[in-house]
Motif scaffolding. Structure first.
Motif, PDB file in Angstrom:
ATOM      1  N   ALA A 108      48.996   5.991  17.815  1.00  6.90           N
ATOM      2  CA  ALA A 108      49.318   5.755  19.222  1.00  6.90           C
ATOM      3  C   ALA A 108      49.064   4.302  19.610  1.00  6.90           C
ATOM      4  N   ARG A 109      47.949   3.748  19.148  1.00  2.75           N
ATOM      5  CA  ARG A 109      47.608   2.363  19.494  1.00  2.75           C
ATOM      6  C   ARG A 109      48.680   1.397  18.999  1.00  2.75           C
ATOM      7  N   LEU A 110      49.107   1.574  17.767  1.00  2.00           N
ATOM      8  CA  LEU A 110      50.067   0.643  17.178  1.00  2.00           C
ATOM      9  C   LEU A 110      51.467   0.798  17.770  1.00  2.00           C
ATOM     10  N   SER A 111      51.795   1.984  18.241  1.00  2.00           N
ATOM     11  CA  SER A 111      53.152   2.243  18.740  1.00  2.00           C
ATOM     12  C   SER A 111      53.248   2.180  20.259  1.00  2.00           C
ATOM     13  N   GLY A 112      52.122   2.047  20.940  1.00  2.00           N
ATOM     14  CA  GLY A 112      52.151   2.025  22.395  1.00  2.00           C
ATOM     15  C   GLY A 112      52.518   3.370  22.998  1.00  2.00           C
ATOM     16  N   THR A 113      52.039   4.444  22.372  1.00  2.00           N
ATOM     17  CA  THR A 113      52.362   5.800  22.822  1.00  2.00           C
ATOM     18  C   THR A 113      51.059   6.566  23.050  1.00  2.00           C
ATOM     19  N   SER A 114      51.163   7.881  23.208  1.00  2.00           N
ATOM     20  CA  SER A 114      49.995   8.734  23.436  1.00  2.00           C
ATOM     21  C   SER A 114      49.658   9.518  22.174  1.00  2.00           C
ATOM     22  N   ALA A 115      48.371   9.622  21.884  1.00  3.40           N
ATOM     23  CA  ALA A 115      47.925  10.315  20.674  1.00  3.40           C
ATOM     24  C   ALA A 115      48.356  11.775  20.658  1.00  3.40           C
ATOM     25  N   GLN A 116      48.462  12.402  21.817  1.00  2.00           N
ATOM     26  CA  GLN A 116      48.800  13.822  21.853  1.00  2.00           C
ATOM     27  C   GLN A 116      50.237  14.098  21.408  1.00  2.00           C
ATOM     28  N   ASP A 117      51.047  13.054  21.281  1.00  2.00           N
ATOM     29  CA  ASP A 117      52.441  13.239  20.869  1.00  2.00           C
ATOM     30  C   ASP A 117      52.658  13.006  19.374  1.00  2.00           C
ATOM     31  N   TRP A 118      51.578  12.740  18.631  1.00  2.00           N
ATOM     32  CA  TRP A 118      51.670  12.499  17.190  1.00  2.00           C
ATOM     33  C   TRP A 118      51.146  13.717  16.428  1.00  2.00           C
ATOM     34  N   TYR A 119      51.867  14.094  15.376  1.00  2.00           N
ATOM     35  CA  TYR A 119      51.519  15.258  14.566  1.00  2.00           C
ATOM     36  C   TYR A 119      51.528  14.873  13.091  1.00  2.00           C
ATOM     37  N   PRO A 120      50.360  14.717  12.458  1.00  2.00           N
ATOM     38  CA  PRO A 120      50.307  14.354  11.038  1.00  2.00           C
ATOM     39  C   PRO A 120      50.821  15.478  10.133  1.00  2.00           C
ATOM     40  N   VAL A 121      51.460  15.076   9.037  1.00  2.00           N
ATOM     41  CA  VAL A 121      51.954  16.006   8.021  1.00  2.00           C
ATOM     42  C   VAL A 121      51.637  15.425   6.642  1.00  2.00           C
ATOM     43  N   PHE A 122      51.695  16.265   5.619  1.00  2.00           N
ATOM     44  CA  PHE A 122      51.398  15.786   4.272  1.00  2.00           C
ATOM     45  C   PHE A 122      52.466  14.826   3.773  1.00  2.00           C
ATOM     46  N   LYS A 123      53.727  15.127   4.070  1.00  2.00           N
ATOM     47  CA  LYS A 123      54.842  14.241   3.749  1.00  2.00           C
ATOM     48  C   LYS A 123      55.824  14.279   4.920  1.00  2.00           C
ATOM     49  N   ALA A 124      56.430  13.132   5.210  1.00  2.00           N
ATOM     50  CA  ALA A 124      57.331  13.047   6.358  1.00  2.00           C
ATOM     51  C   ALA A 124      58.507  14.003   6.225  1.00  2.00           C
ATOM     52  N   ARG A 125      58.980  14.221   5.004  1.00  2.00           N
ATOM     53  CA  ARG A 125      60.153  15.083   4.819  1.00  2.00           C
ATOM     54  C   ARG A 125      59.873  16.509   5.302  1.00  2.00           C
ATOM     55  N   TYR A 126      58.610  16.951   5.203  1.00  2.00           N
ATOM     56  CA  TYR A 126      58.280  18.292   5.681  1.00  2.00           C
ATOM     57  C   TYR A 126      58.178  18.326   7.200  1.00  2.00           C
ATOM     58  N   GLY A 127      57.807  17.213   7.807  1.00  2.00           N
ATOM     59  CA  GLY A 127      57.901  17.122   9.256  1.00  2.00           C
ATOM     60  C   GLY A 127      59.345  17.207   9.712  1.00  2.00           C
ATOM     61  N   MET A 128      60.241  16.582   8.945  1.00  2.00           N
ATOM     62  CA  MET A 128      61.665  16.690   9.250  1.00  2.00           C
ATOM     63  C   MET A 128      62.121  18.144   9.146  1.00  2.00           C
ATOM     64  N   GLN A 129      61.672  18.825   8.103  1.00  2.00           N
ATOM     65  CA  GLN A 129      62.055  20.225   7.948  1.00  2.00           C
ATOM     66  C   GLN A 129      61.647  21.049   9.164  1.00  2.00           C
ATOM     67  N   VAL A 130      60.411  20.859   9.634  1.00  2.00           N
ATOM     68  CA  VAL A 130      59.942  21.603  10.808  1.00  2.00           C
ATOM     69  C   VAL A 130      60.841  21.325  12.007  1.00  2.00           C
TER      70      VAL A 130
ATOM     71  N   GLY B 176      51.163  11.230   2.985  1.00  2.00           N
ATOM     72  CA  GLY B 176      50.959  11.356   4.423  1.00  2.00           C
ATOM     73  C   GLY B 176      52.186  10.953   5.209  1.00  2.00           C
ATOM     74  N   GLY B 177      52.209  11.388   6.433  1.00  2.00           N
ATOM     75  CA  GLY B 177      53.296  11.053   7.339  1.00  2.00           C
ATOM     76  C   GLY B 177      52.972  11.610   8.710  1.00  2.00           C
ATOM     77  N   ALA B 178      53.851  11.376   9.655  1.00  2.00           N
ATOM     78  CA  ALA B 178      53.617  11.865  11.007  1.00  2.00           C
ATOM     79  C   ALA B 178      54.936  12.024  11.737  1.00  2.00           C
ATOM     80  N   VAL B 179      54.939  12.963  12.660  1.00  2.00           N
ATOM     81  CA  VAL B 179      56.077  13.196  13.544  1.00  2.00           C
ATOM     82  C   VAL B 179      55.638  12.827  14.952  1.00  2.00           C
ATOM     83  N   TRP B 180      56.450  12.019  15.624  1.00  2.00           N
ATOM     84  CA  TRP B 180      56.208  11.710  17.033  1.00  2.00           C
ATOM     85  C   TRP B 180      57.233  12.450  17.871  1.00  2.00           C
ATOM     86  N   VAL B 181      56.756  13.148  18.881  1.00  2.00           N
ATOM     87  CA  VAL B 181      57.627  13.885  19.803  1.00  2.00           C
ATOM     88  C   VAL B 181      57.613  13.157  21.138  1.00  2.00           C
TER      89      VAL B 181
END
Length: 409
Positions: free
Chosen positions: A16-38, A176-181
């Motif tokens: 959130a700090r680096l992107s100028g967003t809110s921490a509650q909108d970030w969701y960590p995942v083991f790999k980004a591709r699985y965040g895409m799947q979700v 690691g990876g993360a999804v931002w909503v």
């Protein structure tokens, strides 16, 4: 209101700090591709079957999640300046597919920031065109972790954004990876926003095997890199088959399948990523220096085309700087020359759906030879120069391209 995920607070706070967003909108995942799947699964659950518009000049792991979710990948041509979908790409959804079948509803659009190049106005037009058709706008930011594409008003363009901490990405973390909503998604599509947040916040913990493989990967890769290829290739394949090595791209993914279900990272992966993110501004500054050096020295050289997106605005911390050479043979010769001087130049994007897939028809790749001409031309001629270089190697890389150009002239 959907409750935010309380896991990995330090990692989410740093994103959130680096992107100028809110921490509650970030969701960590083991790999980004699985965040895409979700995300694709929830789009299908809420809106039904349909297509996701994306590009062929990408890694196969960016398309497999579409297939795993039961949606259909559709492809449009890329822009030669941004190496991302061209501004008219959404028009491709108004015509029948290559097999003459009916048009399927457009459920999503993926704007990819290839090598970290962000499209600016082009991306903004794509996002608006997709929303006009009721599609969800997604951003593949695997090559530019924490950097979100923004419109003229400074607001993020995407409804959902995917970020990777994986192998050969911006962070030296391997996993690691993360999804931002985007919080604006709740206003535009409340049902999808809720479903997506619940699904991401409910992902199970990483299993023991993958957690152990992630911790061992760095040492395994170091050992395999020092073995002769005749030994390392079968050793790598055997270790992958037995689960001792978690490869960057699995054979199942090249066949169009994801090998396991989505999970969150382990505590160790999350801590490693958090530490790397805290060092990201310094690493970005080093990449910007190298990108600036390339921008000063390489445009205008005979036989070398630097895509305009690289040259636009101030230098960005690109993952790689792409060059387009006259043909594949010339590109391969320059790559070999770079590697001989210790600069790991790549052919990323050659073949399409890099590093290639078992069955292009299964990935819905257009069969017509003349389809997607810019995509195929770029893939045939690209050389991707690394930006994570010290000054000496950056100077060597520039000098080699200049010598190649002089000899060709």
């Amino acid at each position: 209101m959907t409750q935010p995920d309380s896991r990995f607070p330090e990692l989410r706070a740093e994103l959130a700090r680096l992107s100028g967003t809110s921490a509650q909108d970030w969701y960590p995942v083991f790999k980004a591709r699985y965040g895409m799947q979700v995300a694709f699964e929830q789009i299908r659950a809420v809106h039904g079957d349909g297509a996701v518009l994306t590009q062929l000049f990408t890694c196969c792991t960016a398309v497999v999640p579409i297939m795993a979710a039961g949606l259909t990948p559709r492809y449009a041509d890329i822009d030669a300046d941004t190496l991302a979908l061209a501004p008219g790409a959404v028009d491709a959804t108004t015509a029948p597919d290559s097999g003459g079948g009916p048009v399927v509803p457009l459920r999503g659009l993926v704007i990819q920031h290839t090598f970290g190049i962000q499209g600016g106005e082009e991306a903004g037009r794509l996002a608006q065109q997709a929303r006009d058709l009721g599609a969800v706008v997604m951003e593949d930011a695997a090559h530019c972790v924490t950097r979100l594409a923004r419109g003229d008003d400074g607001q993020p363009l995407a409804d959902v954004s995917f970020h990777s901490f994986g192998v050969q990405k911006i962070l030296p973390t391997h996993f690691g990876g993360a999804v931002w909503v985007n919080p604006e998604l709740a206003r535009r599509d409340a049902a999808l926003d809720s479903a997506l947040r619940v699904a991401l916040a409910s992902l199970p913990d990483l299993n023991h095997r993958l957690g152990a493989a992630a911790r061992m990967y760095r040492n395994q890769a170091r050992v395999l890199a020092h073995l002769p290829r005749a030994v390392s290739a079968p050793a790598r394949a055997a270790a992958s088959r037995t689960g001792l090595l978690e490869p960057p791209i699995a054979t199942a993914e090249e066949a169009g399948r994801l090998p396991y279900a989505p999970m969150v990272p382990s505590g160790w992966v999350a801590r490693t990523a958090t530490a790397a993110l805290r060092r990201l501004p310094e690493a970005d500054a080093a990449r910007i220096r190298v990108v600036g050096r390339y921008r000063e020295a390489l445009p205008g050289l005979a036989g070398v085309t630097v895509p305009g997106g690289v040259l636009r605005g101030a230098p960005a911390p690109l993952l790689r700087v792409p060059l387009l050479l006259p043909n594949t043979d010339e590109a391969e010769r320059l790559i070999a020359g770079m590697r001989a001087i210790g600069v790991f130049a790549e052919r990323w994007g050659r073949p399409l759906l890099y590093p290639g897939v078992d069955d292009e028809a299964a990935f819905c790749v257009p069969a017509a030879p003349g389809s997607l001409p810019v995509t195929r031309d770029v893939s045939a001629r690209v050389v991707a120069l690394p930006t994570e270089l010290d000054d000496a190697h950056a100077a060597d890389a520039v000098r080699l391209v200049q010598e190649w150009s002089r000899h060709r002239a």
